[in-house]
Design a protein around this motif. Structure first.
Motif, PDB file in Angstrom:
ATOM      1  N   PHE A 164       0.857  -1.190   0.000  1.00 62.03           N
ATOM      2  CA  PHE A 164       0.000   0.000   0.000  1.00 62.03           C
ATOM      3  C   PHE A 164       0.889   1.234   0.000  1.00 62.03           C
ATOM      4  CE2 PHE A 164       0.942  -0.962   4.372  1.00 62.03           C
ATOM      5  CZ  PHE A 164       1.018   0.258   5.024  1.00 62.03           C
ATOM      6  N   ALA A 165       0.270   2.408  -0.111  1.00 65.49           N
ATOM      7  CA  ALA A 165       1.010   3.665  -0.225  1.00 65.49           C
ATOM      8  C   ALA A 165       1.525   4.098   1.147  1.00 65.49           C
ATOM      9  CB  ALA A 165       0.126   4.744  -0.843  1.00 65.49           C
ATOM     10  N   THR A 166       2.694   3.603   1.518  1.00 66.26           N
ATOM     11  CA  THR A 166       3.246   3.894   2.851  1.00 66.26           C
ATOM     12  C   THR A 166       3.622   5.359   3.005  1.00 66.26           C
ATOM     13  OG1 THR A 166       5.507   3.345   2.166  1.00 66.26           O
ATOM     14  CG2 THR A 166       4.130   1.541   3.002  1.00 66.26           C
ATOM     15  N   GLY A 167       4.101   5.988   1.929  1.00 68.44           N
ATOM     16  CA  GLY A 167       4.462   7.399   1.995  1.00 68.44           C
ATOM     17  C   GLY A 167       3.251   8.284   2.187  1.00 68.44           C
ATOM     18  N   GLN A 168       2.187   7.994   1.438  1.00 69.59           N
ATOM     19  CA  GLN A 168       0.961   8.786   1.577  1.00 69.59           C
ATOM     20  C   GLN A 168       0.352   8.595   2.957  1.00 69.59           C
ATOM     21  OE1 GLN A 168      -0.114  10.945  -0.961  1.00 69.59           O
ATOM     22  NE2 GLN A 168      -1.280  11.701   0.803  1.00 69.59           N
ATOM     23  N   TRP A 169       0.410   7.357   3.458  1.00 75.01           N
ATOM     24  CA  TRP A 169      -0.113   7.099   4.801  1.00 75.01           C
ATOM     25  C   TRP A 169       0.635   7.925   5.833  1.00 75.01           C
ATOM     26  CZ3 TRP A 169       1.617   5.662   9.525  1.00 75.01           C
ATOM     27  CH2 TRP A 169       0.672   5.241  10.473  1.00 75.01           C
ATOM     28  N   TYR A 170       1.957   7.976   5.716  1.00 74.52           N
ATOM     29  CA  TYR A 170       2.752   8.756   6.661  1.00 74.52           C
ATOM     30  C   TYR A 170       2.369  10.230   6.601  1.00 74.52           C
ATOM     31  CZ  TYR A 170       6.585  11.920   7.717  1.00 74.52           C
ATOM     32  OH  TYR A 170       7.313  12.988   8.147  1.00 74.52           O
ATOM     33  N   ARG A 171       2.238  10.772   5.389  1.00 77.35           N
ATOM     34  CA  ARG A 171       1.931  12.203   5.253  1.00 77.35           C
ATOM     35  C   ARG A 171       0.549  12.537   5.812  1.00 77.35           C
ATOM     36  NH1 ARG A 171       4.787  11.105   0.397  1.00 77.35           N
ATOM     37  NH2 ARG A 171       2.876  10.874  -0.852  1.00 77.35           N
ATOM     38  N   ASP A 172      -0.406  11.626   5.613  1.00 79.18           N
ATOM     39  CA  ASP A 172      -1.775  11.879   6.079  1.00 79.18           C
ATOM     40  C   ASP A 172      -1.946  11.613   7.566  1.00 79.18           C
ATOM     41  OD1 ASP A 172      -2.449  12.495   3.484  1.00 79.18           O
ATOM     42  OD2 ASP A 172      -3.367  10.538   3.053  1.00 79.18           O
ATOM     43  N   GLU A 173      -1.328  10.531   8.054  1.00 76.23           N
ATOM     44  CA  GLU A 173      -1.609  10.065   9.408  1.00 76.23           C
ATOM     45  C   GLU A 173      -0.589  10.502  10.452  1.00 76.23           C
ATOM     46  OE1 GLU A 173      -4.425   8.590  10.050  1.00 76.23           O
ATOM     47  OE2 GLU A 173      -4.996   8.588   7.931  1.00 76.23           O
ATOM     48  N   VAL A 174       0.582  10.966  10.018  1.00 71.87           N
ATOM     49  CA  VAL A 174       1.623  11.343  10.976  1.00 71.87           C
ATOM     50  C   VAL A 174       2.095  12.774  10.751  1.00 71.87           C
ATOM     51  CG1 VAL A 174       3.918  10.799  11.885  1.00 71.87           C
ATOM     52  CG2 VAL A 174       2.386   8.949  11.183  1.00 71.87           C
ATOM     53  N   GLN A 175       2.584  13.056   9.552  1.00 68.81           N
ATOM     54  CA  GLN A 175       3.187  14.367   9.306  1.00 68.81           C
ATOM     55  C   GLN A 175       2.176  15.509   9.423  1.00 68.81           C
ATOM     56  OE1 GLN A 175       4.506  15.533   5.255  1.00 68.81           O
ATOM     57  NE2 GLN A 175       6.543  15.718   6.159  1.00 68.81           N
ATOM     58  N   PHE A 176       1.044  15.380   8.737  1.00 70.89           N
ATOM     59  CA  PHE A 176       0.052  16.468   8.779  1.00 70.89           C
ATOM     60  C   PHE A 176      -0.498  16.691  10.186  1.00 70.89           C
ATOM     61  CE2 PHE A 176      -4.209  18.233   8.397  1.00 70.89           C
ATOM     62  CZ  PHE A 176      -3.980  19.346   7.597  1.00 70.89           C
ATOM     63  N   PRO A 177      -0.915  15.639  10.897  1.00 69.18           N
ATOM     64  CA  PRO A 177      -1.387  15.871  12.276  1.00 69.18           C
ATOM     65  C   PRO A 177      -0.317  16.453  13.187  1.00 69.18           C
ATOM     66  CG  PRO A 177      -2.109  13.726  11.489  1.00 69.18           C
ATOM     67  CD  PRO A 177      -1.138  14.241  10.467  1.00 69.18           C
ATOM     68  N   PHE A 178       0.948  16.079  12.964  1.00 68.95           N
ATOM     69  CA  PHE A 178       2.033  16.600  13.792  1.00 68.95           C
ATOM     70  C   PHE A 178       2.118  18.117  13.656  1.00 68.95           C
ATOM     71  CE2 PHE A 178       6.543  17.852  14.131  1.00 68.95           C
ATOM     72  CZ  PHE A 178       6.824  17.445  15.425  1.00 68.95           C
ATOM     73  N   PHE A 179       2.161  18.616  12.409  1.00 71.76           N
ATOM     74  CA  PHE A 179       2.269  20.065  12.205  1.00 71.76           C
ATOM     75  C   PHE A 179       0.968  20.793  12.536  1.00 71.76           C
ATOM     76  CE2 PHE A 179       5.865  18.810   9.395  1.00 71.76           C
ATOM     77  CZ  PHE A 179       6.841  19.564  10.013  1.00 71.76           C
ATOM     78  N   GLU A 180      -0.154  20.156  12.236  1.00 74.47           N
ATOM     79  CA  GLU A 180      -1.430  20.808  12.516  1.00 74.47           C
ATOM     80  C   GLU A 180      -1.607  21.064  14.004  1.00 74.47           C
ATOM     81  OE1 GLU A 180      -5.966  20.273  10.958  1.00 74.47           O
ATOM     82  OE2 GLU A 180      -5.045  18.518  11.900  1.00 74.47           O
ATOM     83  N   SER A 181      -1.238  20.089  14.820  1.00 70.66           N
ATOM     84  CA  SER A 181      -1.420  20.244  16.261  1.00 70.66           C
ATOM     85  C   SER A 181      -0.482  21.288  16.846  1.00 70.66           C
ATOM     86  CB  SER A 181      -1.211  18.901  16.960  1.00 70.66           C
ATOM     87  OG  SER A 181       0.122  18.454  16.785  1.00 70.66           O
ATOM     88  N   LEU A 182       0.724  21.421  16.263  1.00 69.10           N
ATOM     89  CA  LEU A 182       1.712  22.345  16.818  1.00 69.10           C
ATOM     90  C   LEU A 182       1.611  23.755  16.240  1.00 69.10           C
ATOM     91  CD1 LEU A 182       4.778  19.939  16.844  1.00 69.10           C
ATOM     92  CD2 LEU A 182       3.534  20.789  18.831  1.00 69.10           C
ATOM     93  N   LEU A 183       1.357  23.865  14.930  1.00 70.75           N
ATOM     94  CA  LEU A 183       1.366  25.172  14.279  1.00 70.75           C
ATOM     95  C   LEU A 183      -0.001  25.847  14.283  1.00 70.75           C
ATOM     96  CD1 LEU A 183       3.675  24.379  11.222  1.00 70.75           C
ATOM     97  CD2 LEU A 183       4.291  25.240  13.491  1.00 70.75           C
ATOM     98  N   LYS A 184      -1.066  25.054  14.373  1.00 73.17           N
ATOM     99  CA  LYS A 184      -2.409  25.635  14.347  1.00 73.17           C
ATOM    100  C   LYS A 184      -3.146  25.382  15.652  1.00 73.17           C
ATOM    101  CE  LYS A 184      -4.679  25.742  10.544  1.00 73.17           C
ATOM    102  NZ  LYS A 184      -5.477  25.426   9.342  1.00 73.17           N
ATOM    103  N   ASP A 185      -2.440  24.817  16.620  1.00 76.10           N
ATOM    104  CA  ASP A 185      -3.037  24.554  17.921  1.00 76.10           C
ATOM    105  C   ASP A 185      -4.331  23.762  17.777  1.00 76.10           C
ATOM    106  OD1 ASP A 185      -2.968  24.607  20.655  1.00 76.10           O
ATOM    107  OD2 ASP A 185      -4.116  26.469  20.834  1.00 76.10           O
ATOM    108  N   ALA A 186      -4.343  22.865  16.799  1.00 82.43           N
ATOM    109  CA  ALA A 186      -5.508  22.006  16.583  1.00 82.43           C
ATOM    110  C   ALA A 186      -5.465  20.839  17.549  1.00 82.43           C
ATOM    111  CB  ALA A 186      -5.519  21.508  15.137  1.00 82.43           C
TER     112      ALA A 186
END
Length: 255
Positions: free
Chosen positions: A63-85
């Motif tokens: 399966f698309a391991t890179g896309q999974w990482y970007r959707d499930e790890v990278q984006f939530p990581f920055f969203e929670s820290l930079l947008k206080d989400a």
């Protein structure tokens, strides 16, 4: 280090596999209160942000391991820290288990449940590895080979003037064909055996040359189930049509 850190690396990174693992370890040791997390996927250097991460050379990860990482790890990581989400809670270590083709999450790296295993050269049989008993004294004897610098052992069968990036997923059988390569085998495992965490090698060697390097490879010899393929269940057919040798980890020991 006071900022949150997401250390990302790839198991098939031939440019710098050591770097992310050592970076994570050093931050944990020197900054124990830092928000420091590790991600290790089945990627070459930077593949986590460059393509979908479904394949690398001969390896198919299902399966698309890179896309999974970007959707499930990278984006939530920055969203929670930079947008206080609110964000999703990320594991301390998010690690891809090759062979099983699945993501695993741990509260530490190496995993706290991992048990150390030592393989040593067997005393009762040449070119064997043994983990059944404790070895306290080195056995007498040695294995030897002649190495010709003019005909070095190749790291790939690919014919290219460039660097073969996908060699880490290549069948390693070609190396065992060489008379200047020693192959040590363990007993056949009767059930799945997962390696997680650091691997260390100790060699006692001598050479008639003025300088030498030793390349050590840990290889998984398949019982005949090729990567991405299904085992042949025909009772009249050979259930193990292949003895593919898959590289697990490799390193160069300077001598």
């Amino acid at each position: 280090i006071t900022a949150s850190v997401l250390v990302v690396g790839g198991w098939f990174d031939t440019e710098d596999l050591y770097g992310p693992l050592e970076t994570y370890r050093a931050i944990e040791a020197q900054n124990p209160n830092a928000d420091n997390r590790l991600v290790m996927g089945p990627w070459y250097h930077g593949q986590w942000n460059r393509d979908d991460g479904v394949q690398l050379g001969d390896a198919d990860f299902g399966f698309a391991t890179g896309q999974w990482y970007r959707d499930e790890v990278q984006f939530p990581f920055f969203e929670s820290l930079l947008k206080d989400a609110p964000g999703r809670s990320l594991a301390e270590a998010t690690v891809f288990e090759t062979g099983a083709n699945r993501w695993r999450q741990f509260d530490s790296w190496p995993p706290s449940a991992a048990q150390p295993v030592t393989f040593h050269f067997a005393t009762d049989s040449a070119l064997k590895l043994d983990s059944d008993k404790e070895q306290t004294d080195a056995p007498d004897g040695f294995d030897e080979y002649i190495s010709d610098p003019a005909k070095p052992v190749p790291y790939t069968l690919e014919i290219t003037p460039n660097w073969a990036r996908n060699y880490v997923t290549e069948d390693q059988c070609f190396a065992a064909w060489r008379p200047d390569v020693l192959v040590y085998r363990s007993k056949v495992f009767e059930q799945d055996f997962t390696i997680a965490g650091p691997t260390e090698v100790e060699l006692w060697v001598s050479t008639s040359a003025g300088d030498a390097d030793w390349v050590v490879k840990i290889i998984d010899q398949y019982p005949g189930e090729p990567i991405g393929g299904a085992r042949n269940t025909d009772p009249n057919a050979n259930p193990y049509p292949s003895d593919r040798q898959q590289l697990v980890r490799a390193g160069v020991l300077r001598g």
